[in-house]
Design a protein around this motif. Structure first.
Motif, PDB file in Angstrom:
ATOM      1  N   MET A   1      45.519  28.014  36.604  1.00  0.00           N
ATOM      2  CA  MET A   1      45.112  29.003  35.533  1.00  0.00           C
ATOM      3  C   MET A   1      45.426  30.343  35.883  1.00  0.00           C
ATOM      4  SD  MET A   1      43.994  28.471  32.343  1.00  0.00           S
ATOM      5  CE  MET A   1      43.214  26.848  32.308  1.00  0.00           C
ATOM      6  N   ASP A   2      46.288  31.042  35.225  1.00  0.00           N
ATOM      7  CA  ASP A   2      46.838  32.318  35.710  1.00  0.00           C
ATOM      8  C   ASP A   2      45.743  33.337  35.523  1.00  0.00           C
ATOM      9  OD1 ASP A   2      49.085  31.056  36.808  1.00  0.00           O
ATOM     10  OD2 ASP A   2      50.386  31.800  35.220  1.00  0.00           O
ATOM     11  N   ARG A   3      44.891  32.923  34.711  1.00  0.00           N
ATOM     12  CA  ARG A   3      43.859  34.162  34.317  1.00  0.00           C
ATOM     13  C   ARG A   3      42.624  34.271  35.193  1.00  0.00           C
ATOM     14  NH1 ARG A   3      42.117  33.681  28.280  1.00  0.00           N
ATOM     15  NH2 ARG A   3      41.283  35.639  28.650  1.00  0.00           N
ATOM     16  N   LEU A   4      42.521  33.118  35.976  1.00  0.00           N
ATOM     17  CA  LEU A   4      41.526  33.017  36.569  1.00  0.00           C
ATOM     18  C   LEU A   4      40.953  33.493  37.877  1.00  0.00           C
ATOM     19  CD1 LEU A   4      38.723  31.462  35.638  1.00  0.00           C
ATOM     20  CD2 LEU A   4      39.312  29.513  36.563  1.00  0.00           C
ATOM     21  N   GLY A   5      39.683  34.124  38.143  1.00  0.00           N
ATOM     22  CA  GLY A   5      39.553  34.779  39.385  1.00  0.00           C
ATOM     23  C   GLY A   5      38.006  34.293  39.862  1.00  0.00           C
ATOM     24  N   ILE A   6      37.760  34.702  41.121  1.00  0.00           N
ATOM     25  CA  ILE A   6      36.449  34.568  41.764  1.00  0.00           C
ATOM     26  C   ILE A   6      35.893  35.709  42.099  1.00  0.00           C
ATOM     27  CG2 ILE A   6      34.700  33.389  43.372  1.00  0.00           C
ATOM     28  CD1 ILE A   6      36.178  31.244  41.505  1.00  0.00           C
ATOM     29  N   GLU A   7      34.668  36.452  41.621  1.00  0.00           N
ATOM     30  CA  GLU A   7      34.313  37.761  41.718  1.00  0.00           C
ATOM     31  C   GLU A   7      33.616  37.745  42.948  1.00  0.00           C
ATOM     32  OE1 GLU A   7      34.998  40.498  38.939  1.00  0.00           O
ATOM     33  OE2 GLU A   7      36.294  38.468  38.839  1.00  0.00           O
ATOM     34  N   MET A   8      33.412  38.933  43.686  1.00  0.00           N
ATOM     35  CA  MET A   8      32.804  39.164  45.056  1.00  0.00           C
ATOM     36  C   MET A   8      31.660  38.674  45.122  1.00  0.00           C
ATOM     37  SD  MET A   8      33.087  43.105  45.521  1.00  0.00           S
ATOM     38  CE  MET A   8      32.198  43.073  47.034  1.00  0.00           C
ATOM     39  N   LEU A   9      30.804  38.852  43.858  1.00  0.00           N
ATOM     40  CA  LEU A   9      29.250  38.417  43.989  1.00  0.00           C
ATOM     41  C   LEU A   9      28.988  37.129  44.366  1.00  0.00           C
ATOM     42  CD1 LEU A   9      26.664  40.465  43.363  1.00  0.00           C
ATOM     43  CD2 LEU A   9      26.935  39.548  40.931  1.00  0.00           C
ATOM     44  N   CYS A  10      30.030  36.200  44.039  1.00  0.00           N
ATOM     45  CA  CYS A  10      30.028  34.652  44.263  1.00  0.00           C
ATOM     46  C   CYS A  10      29.801  34.325  45.563  1.00  0.00           C
ATOM     47  CB  CYS A  10      31.025  34.179  43.421  1.00  0.00           C
ATOM     48  SG  CYS A  10      31.220  34.248  41.874  1.00  0.00           S
ATOM     49  N   VAL A  11      30.448  35.267  46.491  1.00  0.00           N
ATOM     50  CA  VAL A  11      30.567  34.825  47.954  1.00  0.00           C
ATOM     51  C   VAL A  11      29.754  35.531  49.009  1.00  0.00           C
ATOM     52  CG1 VAL A  11      33.021  34.073  47.368  1.00  0.00           C
ATOM     53  CG2 VAL A  11      32.347  36.318  48.510  1.00  0.00           C
ATOM     54  N   PHE A  12      28.848  36.406  48.617  1.00  0.00           N
ATOM     55  CA  PHE A  12      27.772  36.705  49.499  1.00  0.00           C
ATOM     56  C   PHE A  12      28.237  37.476  50.782  1.00  0.00           C
ATOM     57  CE2 PHE A  12      25.553  33.307  46.970  1.00  0.00           C
ATOM     58  CZ  PHE A  12      24.999  33.734  45.979  1.00  0.00           C
ATOM     59  N   GLY A  13      29.393  38.185  50.687  1.00  0.00           N
ATOM     60  CA  GLY A  13      29.694  38.847  52.011  1.00  0.00           C
ATOM     61  C   GLY A  13      30.507  38.073  52.824  1.00  0.00           C
ATOM     62  N   MET A  14      31.308  37.122  52.208  1.00  0.00           N
ATOM     63  CA  MET A  14      32.454  36.416  53.177  1.00  0.00           C
ATOM     64  C   MET A  14      33.438  37.167  53.411  1.00  0.00           C
ATOM     65  SD  MET A  14      34.666  33.220  51.392  1.00  0.00           S
ATOM     66  CE  MET A  14      33.318  31.733  51.566  1.00  0.00           C
ATOM     67  N   PRO A  15      33.958  36.965  54.677  1.00  0.00           N
ATOM     68  CA  PRO A  15      35.034  38.034  55.062  1.00  0.00           C
ATOM     69  C   PRO A  15      36.075  37.784  54.191  1.00  0.00           C
ATOM     70  CG  PRO A  15      33.990  36.956  56.869  1.00  0.00           C
ATOM     71  CD  PRO A  15      33.530  36.295  55.630  1.00  0.00           C
ATOM     72  N   PRO A  16      36.935  38.852  54.168  1.00  0.00           N
ATOM     73  CA  PRO A  16      38.258  39.052  52.757  1.00  0.00           C
ATOM     74  C   PRO A  16      39.127  37.878  53.072  1.00  0.00           C
ATOM     75  CG  PRO A  16      37.673  41.427  53.615  1.00  0.00           C
ATOM     76  CD  PRO A  16      36.848  40.285  54.559  1.00  0.00           C
ATOM     77  N   VAL A  17      39.691  37.509  54.249  1.00  0.00           N
ATOM     78  CA  VAL A  17      40.608  36.637  54.491  1.00  0.00           C
ATOM     79  C   VAL A  17      40.358  35.135  54.514  1.00  0.00           C
ATOM     80  CG1 VAL A  17      42.307  35.459  56.249  1.00  0.00           C
ATOM     81  CG2 VAL A  17      42.110  38.124  56.175  1.00  0.00           C
ATOM     82  N   SER A 246      20.473  30.061  45.395  1.00  0.00           N
ATOM     83  CA  SER A 246      19.696  29.093  45.952  1.00  0.00           C
ATOM     84  C   SER A 246      20.629  27.748  46.451  1.00  0.00           C
ATOM     85  CB  SER A 246      18.818  28.372  44.567  1.00  0.00           C
ATOM     86  OG  SER A 246      19.695  27.899  43.563  1.00  0.00           O
ATOM     87  N   ARG A 247      21.714  27.564  45.758  1.00  0.00           N
ATOM     88  CA  ARG A 247      22.612  26.599  46.510  1.00  0.00           C
ATOM     89  C   ARG A 247      22.990  27.034  47.621  1.00  0.00           C
ATOM     90  NH1 ARG A 247      25.435  24.354  40.735  1.00  0.00           N
ATOM     91  NH2 ARG A 247      23.629  24.581  39.302  1.00  0.00           N
ATOM     92  N   ALA A 248      23.435  28.060  47.829  1.00  0.00           N
ATOM     93  CA  ALA A 248      24.195  28.690  48.847  1.00  0.00           C
ATOM     94  C   ALA A 248      22.882  28.382  50.186  1.00  0.00           C
ATOM     95  CB  ALA A 248      24.479  29.992  48.843  1.00  0.00           C
ATOM     96  N   GLU A 249      21.639  28.756  49.766  1.00  0.00           N
ATOM     97  CA  GLU A 249      20.588  28.648  50.914  1.00  0.00           C
ATOM     98  C   GLU A 249      20.206  27.265  51.097  1.00  0.00           C
ATOM     99  OE1 GLU A 249      17.772  31.433  49.248  1.00  0.00           O
ATOM    100  OE2 GLU A 249      18.346  33.255  50.469  1.00  0.00           O
ATOM    101  N   ALA A 250      20.613  26.367  50.501  1.00  0.00           N
ATOM    102  CA  ALA A 250      20.397  24.846  50.623  1.00  0.00           C
ATOM    103  C   ALA A 250      21.526  24.163  51.333  1.00  0.00           C
ATOM    104  CB  ALA A 250      20.478  24.394  49.159  1.00  0.00           C
ATOM    105  N   GLY A 251      22.299  25.187  51.651  1.00  0.00           N
ATOM    106  CA  GLY A 251      23.625  24.579  52.598  1.00  0.00           C
ATOM    107  C   GLY A 251      24.822  23.973  51.683  1.00  0.00           C
ATOM    108  N   VAL A 252      24.876  24.118  50.643  1.00  0.00           N
ATOM    109  CA  VAL A 252      26.002  23.872  49.906  1.00  0.00           C
ATOM    110  C   VAL A 252      26.964  24.774  50.023  1.00  0.00           C
ATOM    111  CG1 VAL A 252      27.104  23.679  47.539  1.00  0.00           C
ATOM    112  CG2 VAL A 252      24.476  22.947  47.834  1.00  0.00           C
ATOM    113  N   SER A 253      28.326  24.263  50.252  1.00  0.00           N
ATOM    114  CA  SER A 253      29.428  25.078  50.909  1.00  0.00           C
ATOM    115  C   SER A 253      29.824  26.043  49.618  1.00  0.00           C
ATOM    116  CB  SER A 253      30.695  24.425  51.347  1.00  0.00           C
ATOM    117  OG  SER A 253      31.228  23.798  50.248  1.00  0.00           O
ATOM    118  N   ALA A 254      30.549  27.169  49.822  1.00  0.00           N
ATOM    119  CA  ALA A 254      31.220  28.089  48.735  1.00  0.00           C
ATOM    120  C   ALA A 254      32.015  27.136  47.839  1.00  0.00           C
ATOM    121  CB  ALA A 254      32.041  29.082  49.431  1.00  0.00           C
TER     122      ALA A 254
END
Length: 272
Positions: A1-17, A246-254
């Motif tokens: 889907m060419d329009r779709l992205g994931i905003e940085m707020l979703c990844v809680f400081g994940m390194p850029p690469v 809450s899902r991140a802290e429960a151990g669910v992967s990104a």
């Protein structure tokens, strides 16, 4: 889907690469970024990073994006705030231009609306000098709180390079709906952020905490997302902004946290 992205707020400081590879693996094309990680969660163990201070990291990020077919749709972190002169962001804007970022987003924490409008004008000028567009995001409770105040800010700036960022949570919670979105001039809409929430706050969280950590997968809340998307231009980037702490802290992967968001968003966009 060419329009779709994931905003940085979703990844809680994940390194850029790592973030680039995650987004590509999810079948999306866009990320957003500030100069440093945003809203980090210590439980995830990510190391702090600075695109401002680490030229090699910038080179690695550009290489990863080129390799995976991902680009940055939006530069974040350039807040208007009391005691902050937006001219201090010139160096960050230079780096964003180096990274090929086409647009920045800002919100205002400055309660003085006239100063907010003036600083927004200066920031838009600084970005435009570097070939970068500006979006302003209305957030309930702030000086630019809703669509009318955001449009007033855009008119005050008076440049073609400024537009609105439409965040489905903030717009709905400010009382606007699909008809209000449909009434906006298309050229004044620059970027869309997609999430779900209850129509009214449950008061379980402060508004800012809910926005930063506790949004919902599209379709799990009460927003009329299909109607909202149908009222917006069909060629704008749609960034999923669904921080699920809450899902991140429960151990669910990104990947596993965000895959349902991507699946739902793709279905919504396909239905258009």
């Amino acid at each position: 889907m060419d329009r779709l992205g994931i905003e940085m707020l979703c990844v809680f400081g994940m390194p850029p690469v790592e973030y680039v590879h995650l987004v590509a693996d999810l079948g999306c094309r866009y990320i957003t970024t500030g100069m440093v990680g945003f809203a980090p969660l210590q439980t995830l163990g990510y190391q702090p990073f600075s695109l401002r201070d680490d030229p090699q990291l910038r080179r690695n990020l550009l290489a990863a994006m080129d390799d995976r077919g991902v680009s940055i749709s939006l530069g974040e972190g350039l807040l208007i705030a009391p005691g902050v002169d937006v001219r201090s962001y010139a160096g960050d804007l230079d780096i964003m231009a180096e990274l090929g970022i086409p647009r920045i987003n800002t919100v205002s924490l400055e309660p003085d609306q006239p100063r907010t409008f003036d600083e927004l004008g200066v920031l838009t000028d600084l970005a435009a000098e570097r070939g970068i567009l500006t979006s302003v995001e209305p957030v309930p409770g702030l000086a630019i709180a809703d669509l009318p105040s955001a449009l007033a800010a855009v008119e005050h700036v008076g440049r073609d390079e400024i537009s609105l960022l439409i965040d489905t949570m903030h717009v709905a919670r400010s009382g606007a709906g699909p008809d209000d979105l449909r009434a906006l001039p298309a050229e004044r809409i620059g970027h869309i952020q997609l999430c779900d929430v209850p129509l009214r706050s449950t008061r379980e969280y402060h508004y800012a905490e809910e926005a930063m950590y506790h949004r919902m997968v599209p379709g799990e809340g009460e927003l009329p997302l299909a109607e909202m998307l149908a009222a917006l231009p069909p060629d704008r980037v749609v960034g999923l902004e669904v921080p699920l702490r809450s899902r991140a802290e429960a151990g669910v992967s990104a990947y596993d946290r965000l895959l349902p968001c991507v699946t739902s968003a793709k279905a919504l966009l396909a239905a258009l």
